[in-house]
Design a protein around this motif. Structure first.
Motif, PDB file in Angstrom:
ATOM      1  N   ASP B 528      86.942  -6.022  38.418  1.00 52.20           N
ATOM      2  CA  ASP B 528      85.658  -5.935  39.117  1.00 52.20           C
ATOM      3  C   ASP B 528      85.492  -4.586  39.806  1.00 52.20           C
ATOM      4  OD1 ASP B 528      85.119  -8.401  38.263  1.00 52.20           O
ATOM      5  OD2 ASP B 528      85.275  -9.416  40.213  1.00 52.20           O
ATOM      6  N   ALA B 529      86.567  -4.102  40.374  1.00 50.87           N
ATOM      7  CA  ALA B 529      86.495  -2.835  41.110  1.00 50.87           C
ATOM      8  C   ALA B 529      86.034  -1.706  40.197  1.00 50.87           C
ATOM      9  CB  ALA B 529      87.862  -2.505  41.707  1.00 50.87           C
ATOM     10  N   ALA B 530      86.442  -1.737  38.948  1.00 53.78           N
ATOM     11  CA  ALA B 530      86.075  -0.677  38.012  1.00 53.78           C
ATOM     12  C   ALA B 530      84.558  -0.572  37.874  1.00 53.78           C
ATOM     13  CB  ALA B 530      86.722  -0.940  36.652  1.00 53.78           C
ATOM     14  N   GLY B 531      83.875  -1.682  37.964  1.00 54.94           N
ATOM     15  CA  GLY B 531      82.437  -1.637  37.783  1.00 54.94           C
ATOM     16  C   GLY B 531      81.663  -1.548  39.087  1.00 54.94           C
ATOM     17  N   GLU B 532      82.366  -1.542  40.187  1.00 60.09           N
ATOM     18  CA  GLU B 532      81.713  -1.546  41.498  1.00 60.09           C
ATOM     19  C   GLU B 532      81.117  -0.173  41.810  1.00 60.09           C
ATOM     20  OE1 GLU B 532      81.091  -4.015  43.849  1.00 60.09           O
ATOM     21  OE2 GLU B 532      79.958  -2.306  44.634  1.00 60.09           O
ATOM     22  N   LYS B 533      79.817  -0.148  42.142  1.00 59.72           N
ATOM     23  CA  LYS B 533      79.149   1.138  42.373  1.00 59.72           C
ATOM     24  C   LYS B 533      79.380   1.649  43.788  1.00 59.72           C
ATOM     25  CE  LYS B 533      77.110   1.544  38.345  1.00 59.72           C
ATOM     26  NZ  LYS B 533      77.273   0.214  37.853  1.00 59.72           N
ATOM     27  N   ASP B 534      79.469   0.722  44.751  1.00 58.10           N
ATOM     28  CA  ASP B 534      79.667   1.119  46.146  1.00 58.10           C
ATOM     29  C   ASP B 534      81.101   1.597  46.349  1.00 58.10           C
ATOM     30  OD1 ASP B 534      80.287   1.153  48.864  1.00 58.10           O
ATOM     31  OD2 ASP B 534      78.669  -0.273  49.324  1.00 58.10           O
ATOM     32  N   GLU B 535      81.227   2.882  46.630  1.00 56.10           N
ATOM     33  CA  GLU B 535      82.557   3.494  46.674  1.00 56.10           C
ATOM     34  C   GLU B 535      83.467   2.819  47.698  1.00 56.10           C
ATOM     35  OE1 GLU B 535      83.485   5.424  44.490  1.00 56.10           O
ATOM     36  OE2 GLU B 535      85.410   6.120  45.285  1.00 56.10           O
ATOM     37  N   GLN B 536      82.911   2.523  48.874  1.00 57.77           N
ATOM     38  CA  GLN B 536      83.737   1.932  49.919  1.00 57.77           C
ATOM     39  C   GLN B 536      84.213   0.543  49.506  1.00 57.77           C
ATOM     40  OE1 GLN B 536      84.936   3.758  52.378  1.00 57.77           O
ATOM     41  NE2 GLN B 536      86.248   1.946  52.588  1.00 57.77           N
ATOM     42  N   LYS B 537      83.307  -0.214  48.951  1.00 60.86           N
ATOM     43  CA  LYS B 537      83.627  -1.561  48.506  1.00 60.86           C
ATOM     44  C   LYS B 537      84.716  -1.503  47.422  1.00 60.86           C
ATOM     45  CE  LYS B 537      80.219  -5.243  48.265  1.00 60.86           C
ATOM     46  NZ  LYS B 537      78.914  -5.576  47.656  1.00 60.86           N
ATOM     47  N   ARG B 538      84.540  -0.537  46.551  1.00 55.51           N
ATOM     48  CA  ARG B 538      85.460  -0.389  45.438  1.00 55.51           C
ATOM     49  C   ARG B 538      86.883  -0.144  45.963  1.00 55.51           C
ATOM     50  NH1 ARG B 538      86.874   3.145  41.203  1.00 55.51           N
ATOM     51  NH2 ARG B 538      86.467   4.942  42.522  1.00 55.51           N
ATOM     52  N   LEU B 539      86.990   0.818  46.897  1.00 55.25           N
ATOM     53  CA  LEU B 539      88.304   1.130  47.444  1.00 55.25           C
ATOM     54  C   LEU B 539      88.896  -0.067  48.171  1.00 55.25           C
ATOM     55  CD1 LEU B 539      88.023   4.806  48.683  1.00 55.25           C
ATOM     56  CD2 LEU B 539      89.073   3.897  46.609  1.00 55.25           C
ATOM     57  N   ASP B 540      88.027  -0.811  48.868  1.00 58.71           N
ATOM     58  CA  ASP B 540      88.502  -2.005  49.565  1.00 58.71           C
ATOM     59  C   ASP B 540      89.119  -2.998  48.591  1.00 58.71           C
ATOM     60  OD1 ASP B 540      87.953  -1.170  52.048  1.00 58.71           O
ATOM     61  OD2 ASP B 540      86.015  -2.215  52.241  1.00 58.71           O
ATOM     62  N   MET B 541      88.495  -3.110  47.457  1.00 54.84           N
ATOM     63  CA  MET B 541      89.014  -4.047  46.471  1.00 54.84           C
ATOM     64  C   MET B 541      90.405  -3.613  45.998  1.00 54.84           C
ATOM     65  SD  MET B 541      85.483  -4.608  44.413  1.00 54.84           S
ATOM     66  CE  MET B 541      85.773  -5.996  43.338  1.00 54.84           C
ATOM     67  N   TYR B 542      90.548  -2.295  45.808  1.00 51.86           N
ATOM     68  CA  TYR B 542      91.865  -1.807  45.385  1.00 51.86           C
ATOM     69  C   TYR B 542      92.906  -2.040  46.478  1.00 51.86           C
ATOM     70  CZ  TYR B 542      89.996   0.325  41.182  1.00 51.86           C
ATOM     71  OH  TYR B 542      89.433   0.519  39.953  1.00 51.86           O
ATOM     72  N   ARG B 543      92.457  -1.936  47.728  1.00 49.86           N
ATOM     73  CA  ARG B 543      93.417  -2.164  48.812  1.00 49.86           C
ATOM     74  C   ARG B 543      93.822  -3.621  48.880  1.00 49.86           C
ATOM     75  NH1 ARG B 543      91.443   2.774  52.616  1.00 49.86           N
ATOM     76  NH2 ARG B 543      92.095   4.189  50.968  1.00 49.86           N
ATOM     77  N   GLN B 544      92.867  -4.487  48.648  1.00 48.98           N
ATOM     78  CA  GLN B 544      93.223  -5.906  48.586  1.00 48.98           C
ATOM     79  C   GLN B 544      94.238  -6.129  47.472  1.00 48.98           C
ATOM     80  OE1 GLN B 544      89.856  -8.641  48.288  1.00 48.98           O
ATOM     81  NE2 GLN B 544      88.640  -7.181  49.464  1.00 48.98           N
ATOM     82  N   ALA B 545      93.986  -5.458  46.370  1.00 44.00           N
ATOM     83  CA  ALA B 545      94.903  -5.599  45.235  1.00 44.00           C
ATOM     84  C   ALA B 545      96.284  -5.080  45.597  1.00 44.00           C
ATOM     85  CB  ALA B 545      94.356  -4.851  44.025  1.00 44.00           C
ATOM     86  N   ASP B 546      96.306  -3.954  46.330  1.00 41.46           N
ATOM     87  CA  ASP B 546      97.586  -3.401  46.791  1.00 41.46           C
ATOM     88  C   ASP B 546      98.377  -4.442  47.564  1.00 41.46           C
ATOM     89  OD1 ASP B 546      97.802  -0.842  45.839  1.00 41.46           O
ATOM     90  OD2 ASP B 546      96.613   0.053  47.451  1.00 41.46           O
TER      91      ASP B 546
END
Lengths: 310, 601, 311
Positions: B528-546
Motif C-alpha cells: 500500500d505504501a508504494a501507491g500512497e501519494k501523501d509522502e508523510q503517510k507513506r513514510l509512516d507506513m514504512y515505519r509501522q512496517a519497520d
C-alpha cells in the motif's frame, strides 16, 4: 641413444592421449557450467543465449564427438577459442604468455641452480659447519615461506622501504625482473640445496669414496672427481619436473608482480571452467614435462653409465 | 495513457523489464533506472511489471514531454569544480583488476573493457538520469513506438570518420545478427523484427530490423510497440556502437591496440595484455573541449597488490580499501589525508529461517537481537567502517528511520536470556545445531559474523558453526530457502524504502520470495505504501512496517556498511551525486573521466 | 663381472648389507634387531632427537590444545584488538582481539593433520609403486611408469582444484586431493633410487645369496633409498599446509573460525605492512615443523643406514 629418444617420443603420443582423455572426462564430470560469464560484475546468461553459446562451442554434441573434434583440431594445433577471453584463441594467449613465464622461470631456475647446488655441495663438505647451517636455513626459508608471502615482503622492503626498485610490478625492463625472480627462485633454490646436500652426504659415505681416499686422493679432487658425479643424480631427477613447474609460471608471483605470464591459468581456467584453456595448458605442461624428463634421463645415462636406457 | 511517460505504464515497464531480463541485468538495476526516471511510484509499478504484486494504478499523466532530462552538455556544469592550478600533464591512473577480454561492448557488454572508449546515443549522469550524448535530442511519435534520434554533426571517431546514424544502425544489427552470436543480443529485442531475426525464425533479414538511418544524422527506430523507455536502453553500454571498417578488417580483434577505432571521449592508444591499457582523449568527440583529462593509464593490478601500487604512487585511485589496512592508513599522516570513506548504502543482517528450529520460536529471534552488541561490531570489529543498524533502510536515504526501537534492539544480555524463559531453550540449553551461512565477500563481513557468533554463544549459549561458500551456491540455496541462518546484505538501488522494505521482505512475489518470513499485515503495509501519494503517510507506513519486523524478529539488522578508498590529493572534481556521495564509474554511470581534473603536484 | 670379484663383493655385502645387527650383536651385545639398533642410533643423534622431540611436542600441543592455550581460539576480545606482541599476548592479537598464540596452538591441529596426514598417503601410494617399478625394471616398470607419467603430467594446483570441485569441501577431501596429486613425485624418486641401487654390488650379492624379492626390497633397497624420499616428504609438509591455505581462498577449504597455520599466513600476508606479526608467527611455526621433520628424518635415515655404525 637415438633409438631411445625416438622411442620416448613415440611413447609420448599415447601418454598425451591418456592425459587429455582423463582431463576431458574429469573436467566434464565436475559440476559447474562454463557458459556463465566470468567477469565480477556480470549477471548470469539467459538460457536461450546459453544454448547459442553451447552451439557455438560445440557443447551441445555428445561427449565422445566433442572429444574427437578436440583431437582432430588439436592435431592441427588448433585448441579453439578461450571461453573467458572470447576474442582470443587459446593458442594466441599461450603464445603470448608462455614465453614470459618461461623467461621468468628460467631466470628463477638459473638462480636456484647456481646458488642452490653449490650451497648444497659446500654444506655436504662442511657437514655440521656454519655453511651447513646456512644451507639448512636457506632451504627451510625457501620452502616454508610461500612465494606469495615472500613477494609481498620483497615489495614492502625493496620498493616501499628502501626504494631500490622503482615499481611494485610490471614486465617492462630488467629492473622489473629482479623481485619476481627471487620470489620464484627461492623455493627451488632451497629444495635443490637440500637435495644436493643429502645426496652428496650419502655418496661421500659410500665405500668407493673411502677407497678413493685410501688411494690418497686429496679431498678436493675426491669431491669433484667422484662424489659430484654420483651426488648430483637425485637433484637432477628433481630438476626435470622443477623446470616444468617453474617454467610454466606461478599464479601468485605473476599476479602480485604483474608478470604477463601463464601462471594464473592453472587456477583461473579451472575456476572458470574454460575447457579449451584447461585442455591446452594440461597438454602444454605434459609435453614440456615429458621433454624435460627425457633430457633428465639422458643426463642420467651420461652421468651413470650403469643405468641402461630402455 | 501517455506512452512517453513510460514509467507510469505497467505494460511499458513489463516490456522494459523483459529487455533487462534478456541481458540478465538484474531486477535491481532495472528498478534503479525506473526509480531515477519516475520516482517511487514508478518503482511500485515496475515491481508489478517484473513480478511484484503492487496494486497501484498509474495516473494517466499528460504533463511533460520526453526525454527526461535536458539537453545541457554534461561536464560543463559541475558543482564544486577544481580548485588550484591544473597540472600540465592531465594523466589519471587507475588499475584494472584483470585483463579485459576485449573492449567490444557492442558484442559483449561484460567484456570488462574500457567504457570510456564508446559513446552511446544518450548517457547516464551521476544521478542516473539519461542525458544526451551522441544524439543531441530525440523524439517519438504519438504512442512512442517510433523513436527518432537526431545526432550531433560534430562528433568523430578516433580515426576522424564522422559518427553517423549508419554506425548505430549497423552496430545494432551486428549485435542482432545470428552470425555474430552476441550473448546479450536480447537487449535490443524492442526493435521491430529483432527477435525473430536474432533467433533465425522465419525469413527475416537485416533489412527487416526496425532501425534505419534515414540520413547521416537521423536514426529512426521502429519498435515492436510503444516503448517510452527506449532512450534508457539507447544510453546503456550494451547499445554502444562498433566501428564497421575496423570490424570488417580485423574481425574479433578489432579492439586490439592499433586496430581499435572508437567514438567515445577516449581512444585506445596502447594495450599490452596483462600489463597496461592506455587511453587518450579523442579530440574528435563532440564534448572534447570540456574534458580536461588527456590520458588515462590503466595498469592491470590484482586487488591484493593495488594498495601497494597506490602507496608507491603508481595509481591515483585505489577503490577497494581493505579493513586490515585501515588502522595504518588512519595513523599515517599522508595516507589518512587521502582516505575517502563512502557509504555503501546497504544493510548487513541475519535472516533466520522461520521453519527451522530454533528460529521458529519468536522469542529466540527477539533474544538474538538483544544479544548482539552492534556498537562493538561497528566501532571495534569494523573499525568505524559502518553504522549500527536497527532497521532495514540505511542512513542518508530519504525514508531513513532514525528510531532505534530500543525495546527490540538494545544490547541487553539479561533481557535476552529472560526472553528464553518458557521456551525449550530456557537457560541457553537444548540448542539444535545451528549453521550461519554467508558468501565469500572479503574480510569485514567475515569478521563481523565471527563476532556475532561469539556474542550469541556467550549471551545465549548458542553453538553456531560458520560456513562461507561461493556466491552462486549460497544464493541458490538461500532462494530455495535451505539456509538456517543467513548472514546477508542488501545494497540499495534507488533511494526509497520501497527498495529496502518491499523488494526485500514482501512475501508474495510469484517469482519467489527472498526470505522465509511471511506476514499479511506487513505485506499489505509495504504494498500500500508504494501507491500512497501523501509522502508523510507513506513514510509512516514504512515505519509501522519497520516496527512490525522488529516485533516479529523478521531479521536482525546489524550494521550499515561503509568502505574506504584512497585518492591522490591532486585528483579533483570527482563525480558526486545529489546527495554528495562519490560516484565512481560502474555499470550504469560510465563517465567519470569526463569530469576529472588533475592538479599540479 | 668376474667370479672372483663377485665372490668378494658378496662377502662384503653380507657384512654391510645384511645388517650390523649380526656383526655388532654377536660381538658385544645380546640379541638385537635391526630396528632396535636403529632406535639406539637415533636417540644418540642429538639433532635428530631434538627434531623428533619438537615434532612430538607440536603433536602433543595439537592434541592437548584446549589445556595449553591461554585463551580460546574463537573468542574475540574487543578490549584488545590488533595488539602488537606484549606481555599478555606474547604473539599479539588479530583483528577481532583473538590471541594469536592460542590460535597457533589450535592451528597445529589442522596443520599437523594436513601436513603429515597427506604425506602418509603420499608415502603409502608412492613408495610401493616406485619400489616395484624400480625393482623389476622391466615390463612392469614400463607399464607403471606410463601410468605415473600420465598422473605426473597434471599440474598440481589445477588438479587439486578439480578434485575439490568434484568432491566438495572438508578436511578429509583435502587429504585426498593432496595425497592423490602428491604421490607421483615420490614414486618417481623411489624408482630412480631403486634403479641406481639395484645395480649396486651388495644388492647383486644379496640377490645371488638367494634373498627373496620382498626381503631385498624392504631390507636392502628401501633403507638405502630412504634419504631422498624423506627429504621429499619433508618438503611435502609445508607444501600441503599451504595448499590447504590456498583452497580456503577459493571457498573449498575448512570453515572459520577453526584456525590452521597455512590459513593464518594466507589470510594475513597482505597486511604485512600493517600487522607483520600476524603472518610471521605461523610462518615460523611452519618452518620449525618442517625443520624438525627434516632433522628427524635425516637422523632416521642415518639410524637405518648400516654403514653408519662403522664410523
Amino acid at each position: 641413444m637415438g633409438q631411445f629418444i625416438l622411442r620416448r617420443l613415440v611413447w609420448l603420443v599415447p601418454t598425451l592421449l591418456a592425459i587429455s582423455l582423463v582431463t576431458f572426462v574429469v573436467m566434464h564430470a565436475t559440476p559447474g557450467s562454463p557458459l556463465q560469464p566470468m567477469a565480477a560484475n556480470a549477471n548470469p546468461l539467459p538460457p536461450a543465449a546459453q544454448q547459442n553459446l553451447a552451439r557455438k562451442w560445440g557443447l551441445d554434441k555428445p561427449l565422445h564427438i566433442q572429444y574427437l573434434t578436440f583431437l582432430k583440431n588439436a592435431l592441427r594445433g588448433d585448441f579453439g577459442t578461450s571461453y573467458v577471453y572470447k576474442t582470443s584463441t587459446v593458442t594466441e594467449i599461450l603464445a603470448r604468455t608462455f614465453p614470459v613465464s618461461l623467461h621468468l622461470g628460467l631466470m628463477a631456475l638459473l638462480l636456484a641452480v647456481c646458488v642452490g647446488i653449490p650451497l648444497g655441495i659446500l654444506a655436504a663438505v662442511n657437514q655440521n659447519g656454519p655453511i651447513d647451517y646456512l644451507c639448512s636455513f636457506v632451504a627451510t626459508l625457501g620452502v616454508a615461506v610461500p612465494n606469495f608471502v615472500l613477494a609481498i615482503f620483497l615489495i614492502v622492503v625493496f620498493v616501499l622501504g628502501a626504494g631500490v626498485i622503482p615499481r611494485t610490478g610490471g614486465w617492462n625492463s630488467p629492473v622489473d625482473w629482479i623481485l619476481p625472480t627471487i620470489a620464484l627462485g627461492l623455493g627451488p633454490l632451497g629444495i635443490l640445496a637440500r637435495y644436493t646436500r643429502s645426496s652428496m652426504v650419502e655418496v661421500m659415505r659410500q665405500d668407493y669414496m673411502r677407497t678413493a681416499q685410501a688411494k690418497g686422493l686429496g679431498p678436493r679432487s675426491v669431491v669433484l672427481g667422484h662424489a659430484l658425479k654420483n651426488g648430483l643424480l637425485p637433484p637432477l631427477t628433481i630438476l626435470g619436473p622443477m623446470t616444468a613447474a617453474v617454467g610454466t609460471g606461478s599464479f601468485f608471483v605473476e599476479t602480485l608482480f604483474r608478470v604477463p605470464g601463464m601462471g594464473r591459468f592453472f587456477a583461473e581456467s579451472m575456476l572458470a571452467r574454460d575447457y579449451p584453456m584447461i585442455m591446452a595448458i594440461i597438454l602444454l605442461y605434459g609435453i614440456f614435462l615429458a621433454v624435460m624428463n627425457l633430457v633428465v634421463d639422458l643426463c642420467y645415462s651420461v652421468l651413470d653409465p650403469r643405468i641402461r636406457l630402455t | 495513457m501517455d506512452k512517453h511517460r513510460w514509467w507510469e505504464d505497467p505494460e511499458q515497464l513489463r516490456l522494459l523489464y523483459k529487455r533487462f531480463e534478456a541481458v540478465r541485468a538484474d531486477r535491481r538495476q532495472f528498478l534503479q533506472i525506473v526509480g531515477a526516471a519516475g520516482g517511487a511510484s514508478a518503482v511500485a509499478l515496475a515491481l508489478a511489471a517484473c513480478g511484484g504484486g503492487a496494486e497501484t494504478g498509474g495516473d494517466a499523466g499528460v504533463q511533460t514531454t520526453p526525454p527526461p532530462g535536458g539537453t545541457q552538455a554534461p561536464g560543463t556544469s559541475q558543482p564544486g569544480s577544481a580548485e588550484g592550478e591544473l597540472a600540465e600533464e592531465q594523466v589519471f591512473r587507475v588499475n584494472f583488476e584483470t585483463d579485459p577480454t576485449s573492449h567490444d561492448f557492442n558484442w559483449d557488454l561484460y567484456c570488462g573493457g574500457e567504457e570510456a572508449l564508446f559513446a552511446m546515443l544518450g548517457q547516464f549522469d551521476e544521478n542516473l538520469q539519461v542525458q544526451p550524448d551522441i544524439a543531441e535530442r530525440w523524439e517519438a511519435n504519438e504512442d512512442a513506438s517510433v523513436w527518432t534520434f537526431y545526432l550531433r554533426k560534430d562528433s568523430k571517431w578516433s580515426n576522424g570518420d564522422p559518427v553517423t546514424a549508419h554506425d548505430y544502425e549497423w552496430s545494432w544489427k551486428r549485435q542482432l545478427d545470428p552470425a555474430t552470436q552476441a550473448p546479450y543480443a536480447g537487449f535490443l529485442y524492442d526493435l521491430k523484427n529483432a527477435e525473430p531475426f536474432n533467433l533465425s525464425q522465419g525469413n527475416f533479414t537485416r533489412d527487416d530490423v526496425g532501425v534505419k538511418a534515414v540520413d547521416d544524422y537521423t536514426l529512426v527506430c521502429t519498435l515492436e510497440g510503444p516503448r517510452g523507455y527506449f532512450p534508457v536502453l539507447a544510453a546503456y553500454i550494451a547499445a554502444a556502437p562498433a566501428h564497421r571498417a575496423s570490424v570488417e578488417q580485423y574481425g574479433d580483434k578489432w579492439t586490439e591496440a592499433g586496430n581499435c577505432v572508437s567514438n567515445g571521449p577516449f581512444k585506445l592508444v596502447e594495450w599490452r595484455h596483462d600489463e597496461i591499457i592506455v587511453v587518450e582523449k579523442n579530440e574528435g568527440y563532440w564534448n572534447a573541449a570540456n574534458i580536461t583529462l588527456q590520458r588515462v593509464e590503466r595498469p592491470i593490478i590484482a586487488s591484493d597488490a593495488s594498495q601497494l601500487a597506490f602507496e608507491n604512487n603508481e595509481i591515483d585511485w585505489h577503490y577497494r580499501g581493505q579493513l586490515g589496512q585501515l588502522e595504518r592508513v588512519q595513523n599515517d599522516p599522508e595516507l589518512s589525508k587521502q582516505m575517502v570513506k563512502y557509504n555503501l548504502y546497504g544493510t548487513w543482517y541475519l535472516a533466520p529461517h522461520f521453519g527451522m528450529p530454533p528460529f521458529d520460536v519468536r522469542e529466540v529471534r527477539l533474544a538474538m537481537s538483544h544479544a548482539i552488541d552492534r556498537d562493538t561490531i561497528v566501532n571495534v570489529v569494523l573499525k568505524g567502517l559502518g553504522e549500527p543498524a536497527y532497521t532495514m533502510t540505511p542512513p542518508g536515504m530519504p525514508g531513513y528511520n532514525p528510531n532505534k526501537y530500543e525495546e527490540y534492539t538494545a544490547y541487553d544480555p539479561e533481557k535476552a536470556r529472560s526472553l528464553l524463559k518458557g521456551t525449550p531453550y530456557e537457560g541457553g540449553k537444548n540448542w539444535p545445531p545451528i549453521t550461519l551461512t554467508q558468501r565469500e565477500e572479503g574480510d569485514a563481513p567475515k569478521a563481523a559474523a565471527e563476532a556475532i557468533i561469539q556474542m550469541l554463544k556467550e549471551n545465549l549459549g548458542m553453538n553456531i558453526s560458520h560456513e562461507i561458500g561461493e556466491q552462486r551456491e549460497v544464493y541458490d540455496r538461500a532462494y530455495k530457502h535451505e539456509l538456517q541462518l543467513w548472514w546477508v546484505r542488501w545494497y540499495i538501488d534507488y533511494p526509497d524504502p520501497n527498495n529496502t522494505q518491499y523488494l526485500v521482505w514482501y512475501s508474495k512475489f510469484p517469482t519467489g520470495s527472498r526470505h522465509t518470513w511471511a506476514n499479511e499485515e506487513y505485506d499489505k503495509l509495504v504494498s500500500d505504501a508504494a501507491g500512497e501519494k501523501d509522502e508523510q503517510k507513506r513514510l509512516d507506513m514504512y515505519r509501522q512496517a519497520d516496527e512490525l519486523m522488529l516485533r516479529e524478529g523478521a531479521g536482525i539488522f546489524v550494521y550499515h556498511p561503509y568502505n574506504y578508498g584512497l585518492l591522490k590529493p591532486w585528483v579533483a572534481n570527482f563525480p558526486k551525486n545529489a546527495q554528495g556521495e562519490l560516484v565512481p564509474t560502474w555499470n550504469v554511470f560510465v563517465r567519470m573521466y569526463d569530469r576529472l581534473k588533475i592538479l599540479k603536484h | 663381472m668376474d667370479v672372483l670379484r663377485s665372490h668378494r663383493e658378496e662377502r662384503l655385502a653380507a657384512t654391510t648389507a645384511d645388517r650390523a645387527g649380526l656383526t655388532l650383536g654377536s660381538l658385544a651385545r645380546p640379541h638385537r634387531t635391526l630396528w632396535r639398533d636403529a632406535w639406539h642410533r637415533l636417540i644418540a643423534n642429538r639433532l635428530a632427537l631434538a627434531g623428533g622431540i619438537v615434532v612430538v611436542l607440536i603433536a602433543l600441543m595439537a592434541i592437548f590444545a584446549p589445556l595449553i592455550a591461554p585463551y580460546p581460539y574463537d573468542k574475540p576480545n574487543y578490549s584488545a584488538v590488533s595488539q602488537f606482541p606484549n606481555r599478555d599476548f606474547p604473539m599479539g592479537t588479530d583483528l577481532t582481539g583473538r590471541d594469536v598464540l592460542s590460535r597457533m596452538i589450535y592451528g597445529a591441529q589442522v596443520s599437523m593433520l594436513v601436513g603429515l596426514g597427506a604425506q602418509v598417503i603420499v608415502f603409502l601410494i608412492g613408495v610401493p609403486i616406485g619400489a616395484l617399478s624400480g625393482y623389476t625394471a622391466g615390463k612392469v616398470d614400463t607399464i607403471l611408469m606410463r601410468f605415473v607419467e600420465v598422473m605426473y603430467a597434471f599440474p598440481q594446483l589445477l588438479f587439486v582444484i578439480l578434485i575439490m570441485a568434484a568432491l566438495g569441501r572438508g578436511l578429509q577431501n583435502i587429504f585426498i586431493a593432496i595425497g592423490v596429486t602428491g604421490w607421483v613425485t615420490i614414486a618417481r624418486l623411489t624408482r630412480a633410487e631403486f634403479l641406481s641401487i639395484r645395480e649396486k654390488d651388495y644388492i647383486q650379492a644379496a640377490r645371488a645369496a638367494g634373498a627373496s624379492p620382498w626381503r631385498l626390497i624392504t631390507r636392502h633397497m628401501l633403507p638405502n633409498a630412504l634419504t631422498p624420499i624423506i627429504v621429499a616428504l619433508t618438503f611435502g609438509v609445508p607444501e600441503a599446509i599451504f595448499t590447504e591455505a590456498g583452497l580456503s581462498f577459493i571457498g573449498v577449504g575448512i570453515n572459520p573460525p577453526r584456525p590452521s597455520w597455512g590459513q593464518m599466513v594466507g589470510e594475513y600476508y597482505i597486511y604485512l605492512q600493517s600487522y607483520w606479526y600476524l603472518a610471521l608467527f605461523p610462518a615460523i611455526a611452519i618452518a620449525l615443523l618442517m625443520m624438525s621433520f627434516t632433522f628427524f628424518g635425516n637422523g632416521l635415515r642415518d639410524a637405518l643406514d648400516p654403514r653408519m655404525q662403522q664410523r
